[in-house]
Design a protein around this motif. Structure first.
Motif, PDB file in Angstrom:
ATOM      1  N   ALA A  96      13.586  -0.040  -0.154  1.00  0.00           N
ATOM      2  CA  ALA A  96      12.716  -0.985  -0.622  1.00  0.00           C
ATOM      3  C   ALA A  96      12.408   0.072  -1.942  1.00  0.00           C
ATOM      4  O   ALA A  96      11.208  -0.900  -2.387  1.00  0.00           O
ATOM      5  N   VAL A  97      13.010   1.062  -2.310  1.00  0.00           N
ATOM      6  CA  VAL A  97      12.804   1.457  -3.365  1.00  0.00           C
ATOM      7  C   VAL A  97      14.104   2.528  -4.182  1.00  0.00           C
ATOM      8  O   VAL A  97      15.562   1.559  -3.354  1.00  0.00           O
ATOM      9  N   ARG A  98      13.998   2.203  -5.360  1.00  0.00           N
ATOM     10  CA  ARG A  98      15.236   2.631  -6.420  1.00  0.00           C
ATOM     11  C   ARG A  98      16.537   4.005  -5.465  1.00  0.00           C
ATOM     12  O   ARG A  98      17.377   3.792  -5.527  1.00  0.00           O
ATOM     13  N   LEU A  99      15.463   4.657  -5.312  1.00  0.00           N
ATOM     14  CA  LEU A  99      15.515   5.976  -4.507  1.00  0.00           C
ATOM     15  C   LEU A  99      15.378   6.630  -3.756  1.00  0.00           C
ATOM     16  O   LEU A  99      14.005   6.542  -3.582  1.00  0.00           O
ATOM     17  N   PRO A 100      15.942   7.529  -2.783  1.00  0.00           N
ATOM     18  CA  PRO A 100      14.722   7.952  -1.293  1.00  0.00           C
ATOM     19  C   PRO A 100      13.695   9.340  -2.117  1.00  0.00           C
ATOM     20  O   PRO A 100      14.145   9.571  -2.892  1.00  0.00           O
ATOM     21  N   LEU A 101      12.322   8.750  -1.573  1.00  0.00           N
ATOM     22  CA  LEU A 101      11.412   9.238  -2.711  1.00  0.00           C
ATOM     23  C   LEU A 101      10.628  10.021  -0.979  1.00  0.00           C
ATOM     24  O   LEU A 101      10.075   9.367  -0.470  1.00  0.00           O
ATOM     25  N   VAL A 102       9.782  11.335  -1.744  1.00  0.00           N
ATOM     26  CA  VAL A 102       9.053  11.791  -0.120  1.00  0.00           C
ATOM     27  C   VAL A 102       7.918  12.450  -0.863  1.00  0.00           C
ATOM     28  O   VAL A 102       7.832  12.429  -1.930  1.00  0.00           O
ATOM     29  N   HIS A 103       6.770  11.785  -0.278  1.00  0.00           N
ATOM     30  CA  HIS A 103       5.544  12.027  -0.983  1.00  0.00           C
ATOM     31  C   HIS A 103       4.517  12.595  -0.220  1.00  0.00           C
ATOM     32  O   HIS A 103       4.280  12.697   0.815  1.00  0.00           O
ATOM     33  N   ASP A 137       1.026  -1.099   0.197  1.00  0.00           N
ATOM     34  CA  ASP A 137      -0.508  -0.378   0.061  1.00  0.00           C
ATOM     35  C   ASP A 137       1.013   1.364  -0.141  1.00  0.00           C
ATOM     36  O   ASP A 137       1.998   1.216   0.635  1.00  0.00           O
ATOM     37  N   VAL A 138       0.564   2.047  -0.469  1.00  0.00           N
ATOM     38  CA  VAL A 138       0.721   4.002  -0.258  1.00  0.00           C
ATOM     39  C   VAL A 138      -0.106   4.319   0.002  1.00  0.00           C
ATOM     40  O   VAL A 138      -1.256   5.249  -0.409  1.00  0.00           O
ATOM     41  N   PRO A 139      -0.344   4.593   1.540  1.00  0.00           N
ATOM     42  CA  PRO A 139      -1.240   5.594   1.908  1.00  0.00           C
ATOM     43  C   PRO A 139      -1.198   6.984   1.489  1.00  0.00           C
ATOM     44  O   PRO A 139      -0.326   7.559   1.605  1.00  0.00           O
ATOM     45  N   SER A 140      -2.159   7.196   1.223  1.00  0.00           N
ATOM     46  CA  SER A 140      -2.055   8.998   0.354  1.00  0.00           C
ATOM     47  C   SER A 140      -2.250   9.951   1.831  1.00  0.00           C
ATOM     48  O   SER A 140      -2.547   9.993   3.010  1.00  0.00           O
ATOM     49  N   PRO A 141      -1.113  10.854   1.928  1.00  0.00           N
ATOM     50  CA  PRO A 141      -0.294  11.876   2.238  1.00  0.00           C
ATOM     51  C   PRO A 141      -1.606  12.976   2.895  1.00  0.00           C
ATOM     52  O   PRO A 141      -0.588  13.936   4.064  1.00  0.00           O
ATOM     53  N   SER A 142      -2.909  12.902   2.608  1.00  0.00           N
ATOM     54  CA  SER A 142      -2.867  14.281   2.794  1.00  0.00           C
ATOM     55  C   SER A 142      -3.263  14.483   4.400  1.00  0.00           C
ATOM     56  O   SER A 142      -3.580  15.709   4.431  1.00  0.00           O
ATOM     57  N   PHE A 143      -3.128  13.829   5.473  1.00  0.00           N
ATOM     58  CA  PHE A 143      -2.763  13.342   7.057  1.00  0.00           C
ATOM     59  C   PHE A 143      -1.851  13.715   7.511  1.00  0.00           C
ATOM     60  O   PHE A 143      -1.542  15.089   7.843  1.00  0.00           O
ATOM     61  N   ALA A 144      -1.144  13.307   6.350  1.00  0.00           N
ATOM     62  CA  ALA A 144       0.485  12.882   7.418  1.00  0.00           C
ATOM     63  C   ALA A 144       1.382  14.393   6.638  1.00  0.00           C
ATOM     64  O   ALA A 144       1.875  14.845   7.269  1.00  0.00           O
ATOM     65  N   ILE A 145       0.564  14.487   5.512  1.00  0.00           N
ATOM     66  CA  ILE A 145       1.343  15.675   4.435  1.00  0.00           C
ATOM     67  C   ILE A 145       2.776  14.931   3.720  1.00  0.00           C
ATOM     68  O   ILE A 145       2.702  15.372   3.150  1.00  0.00           O
ATOM     69  N   ASP A 199       1.659  15.905   0.104  1.00  0.00           N
ATOM     70  CA  ASP A 199       0.231  16.275   0.313  1.00  0.00           C
ATOM     71  C   ASP A 199      -0.042  17.852   0.812  1.00  0.00           C
ATOM     72  O   ASP A 199       0.008  17.618   1.785  1.00  0.00           O
ATOM     73  N   PHE A 200       0.540  18.996   0.567  1.00  0.00           N
ATOM     74  CA  PHE A 200       0.419  19.899   1.001  1.00  0.00           C
ATOM     75  C   PHE A 200      -0.671  20.808   0.849  1.00  0.00           C
ATOM     76  O   PHE A 200      -0.999  21.478   1.195  1.00  0.00           O
ATOM     77  N   TYR A 201      -2.073  19.940   0.948  1.00  0.00           N
ATOM     78  CA  TYR A 201      -3.431  20.880   0.411  1.00  0.00           C
ATOM     79  C   TYR A 201      -3.740  21.554   1.876  1.00  0.00           C
ATOM     80  O   TYR A 201      -4.090  22.330   1.571  1.00  0.00           O
ATOM     81  N   ARG A 202      -2.954  21.221   3.502  1.00  0.00           N
ATOM     82  CA  ARG A 202      -3.929  21.290   4.733  1.00  0.00           C
ATOM     83  C   ARG A 202      -2.552  22.965   4.844  1.00  0.00           C
ATOM     84  O   ARG A 202      -3.185  22.984   5.815  1.00  0.00           O
ATOM     85  N   LEU A 203      -1.794  22.938   3.912  1.00  0.00           N
ATOM     86  CA  LEU A 203      -0.908  23.646   4.915  1.00  0.00           C
ATOM     87  C   LEU A 203      -2.148  25.040   4.878  1.00  0.00           C
ATOM     88  O   LEU A 203      -2.709  25.180   3.566  1.00  0.00           O
ATOM     89  N   LYS A 204      -1.626  25.521   5.944  1.00  0.00           N
ATOM     90  CA  LYS A 204      -1.892  27.575   5.251  1.00  0.00           C
ATOM     91  C   LYS A 204      -1.337  28.303   4.786  1.00  0.00           C
ATOM     92  O   LYS A 204      -1.986  29.312   4.523  1.00  0.00           O
ATOM     93  N   HIS A 205      -0.323  28.015   4.908  1.00  0.00           N
ATOM     94  CA  HIS A 205       0.738  28.881   4.704  1.00  0.00           C
ATOM     95  C   HIS A 205       2.074  28.583   3.415  1.00  0.00           C
ATOM     96  O   HIS A 205       2.584  27.520   4.702  1.00  0.00           O
ATOM     97  N   PRO A 206       2.003  28.698   2.804  1.00  0.00           N
ATOM     98  CA  PRO A 206       3.655  28.511   2.340  1.00  0.00           C
ATOM     99  C   PRO A 206       5.196  27.888   3.532  1.00  0.00           C
ATOM    100  O   PRO A 206       5.944  27.457   3.430  1.00  0.00           O
ATOM    101  N   SER A 207       5.377  29.027   4.271  1.00  0.00           N
ATOM    102  CA  SER A 207       6.140  28.919   4.930  1.00  0.00           C
ATOM    103  C   SER A 207       6.492  27.917   5.499  1.00  0.00           C
ATOM    104  O   SER A 207       7.042  27.092   6.489  1.00  0.00           O
ATOM    105  N   GLU A 208       4.644  27.746   6.035  1.00  0.00           N
ATOM    106  CA  GLU A 208       4.901  25.758   7.022  1.00  0.00           C
ATOM    107  C   GLU A 208       5.136  24.678   6.080  1.00  0.00           C
ATOM    108  O   GLU A 208       5.835  23.909   6.733  1.00  0.00           O
ATOM    109  N   ALA A 209       5.834  24.861   4.875  1.00  0.00           N
ATOM    110  CA  ALA A 209       6.837  23.911   4.061  1.00  0.00           C
ATOM    111  C   ALA A 209       7.739  23.320   5.082  1.00  0.00           C
ATOM    112  O   ALA A 209       8.505  22.706   4.879  1.00  0.00           O
ATOM    113  N   GLU A 210       8.597  25.278   5.108  1.00  0.00           N
ATOM    114  CA  GLU A 210       9.693  25.027   6.077  1.00  0.00           C
ATOM    115  C   GLU A 210       9.524  24.173   7.320  1.00  0.00           C
ATOM    116  O   GLU A 210      10.694  23.499   7.715  1.00  0.00           O
ATOM    117  N   GLU A 211       8.362  24.855   7.825  1.00  0.00           N
ATOM    118  CA  GLU A 211       8.233  24.449   9.614  1.00  0.00           C
ATOM    119  C   GLU A 211       8.178  22.801   9.402  1.00  0.00           C
ATOM    120  O   GLU A 211       8.667  22.376  10.688  1.00  0.00           O
TER     121      GLU A 211
END
Ligand SMILES: Nc1ncnc2c1ncn2[C@@H]1O[C@H](COP(=O)(O)OP(=O)(O)O)[C@@H](O)[C@H]1O
Ligand SMILES: [Mg+2]
Length: 148
Positions: A70-77, A54-62, A79-91
């Motif tokens: 397990a994968v050929r290269l490190p991967l980050v998946h 399974d690949v969980p949707s990251p809509s809750f965990a972000i 889902d930024f939907y719940r961010l209220k401001h782009p600065s939260e991506a840094e946080e």
């Protein structure tokens, strides 16, 4: 470039073709509204990198992280939907997650967007009849590498 994805099999093939050429520092920015198929395409890419199960949707965990072997290269998946401001991506530590990894980003504009990065492959998914179309814009690092 427009790519027709009339069914789930086409979506799976497109995702696996992206996985075949994906490199560290790339961003696959998946745009399109709710139900456009962003997570479906992300799952196909992650499966193409070798992940089984399974690949969980990251809509809750972000952020969900996938690491070798397990994968050929490190991967980050993400889902930024719940961010209220782009600065939260840094946080939430996005820059640290991205070290040496490729990123698949749903709702990339909520994190400030990635299209300015040469490694960004922007894919906008739109519903077309029973299937989808993908509108693809590639950064400089993707020249000669964009799957068709
Ligand atoms: N190319 C396609 N053709 C037909 N149905 C699709 C296609 N891609 C995705 N779907 C369907 O669309 C629905 C929503 O997909 P999802 O990936 O969860 O959307 P999003 O993450 O953009 O909200 C799912 O039921 C999925 O099976
Ligand atoms: Mg989704």
């Amino acid at each position: 470039m427009r790519i027709s994805l009339p069914d789930l099999a086409a979506m799976d093939r497109f995702g696996r073709a992206i996985a075949d050429v994906l490199r560290a520092d790339d961003v696959v920015a998946l745009e399109g509204g709710l139900g456009a198929g962003k997570t479906t395409l992300a799952r196909a890419i992650i499966a193409g990198l070798g992940h089984e199960g399974d690949v969980p949707s990251p809509s809750f965990a972000i952020v969900e992280v996938y690491d070798p072997p397990a994968v050929r290269l490190p991967l980050v998946h993400a889902d930024f939907y719940r961010l209220k401001h782009p600065s939260e991506a840094e946080e939430i530590g996005l820059d640290d997650y991205r070290q040496g990894a490729a990123l698949i980003a749903e709702w990339p504009d909520h994190a400030g967007g990635f299209a300015h990065e040469p490694g960004c492959l922007s894919i906008t998914l739109e519903v077309e009849e029973e299937g989808r179309i993908a509108i693809v814009e590639a950064g400089a690092d993707w020249v000669g590498r964009v799957p068709k």
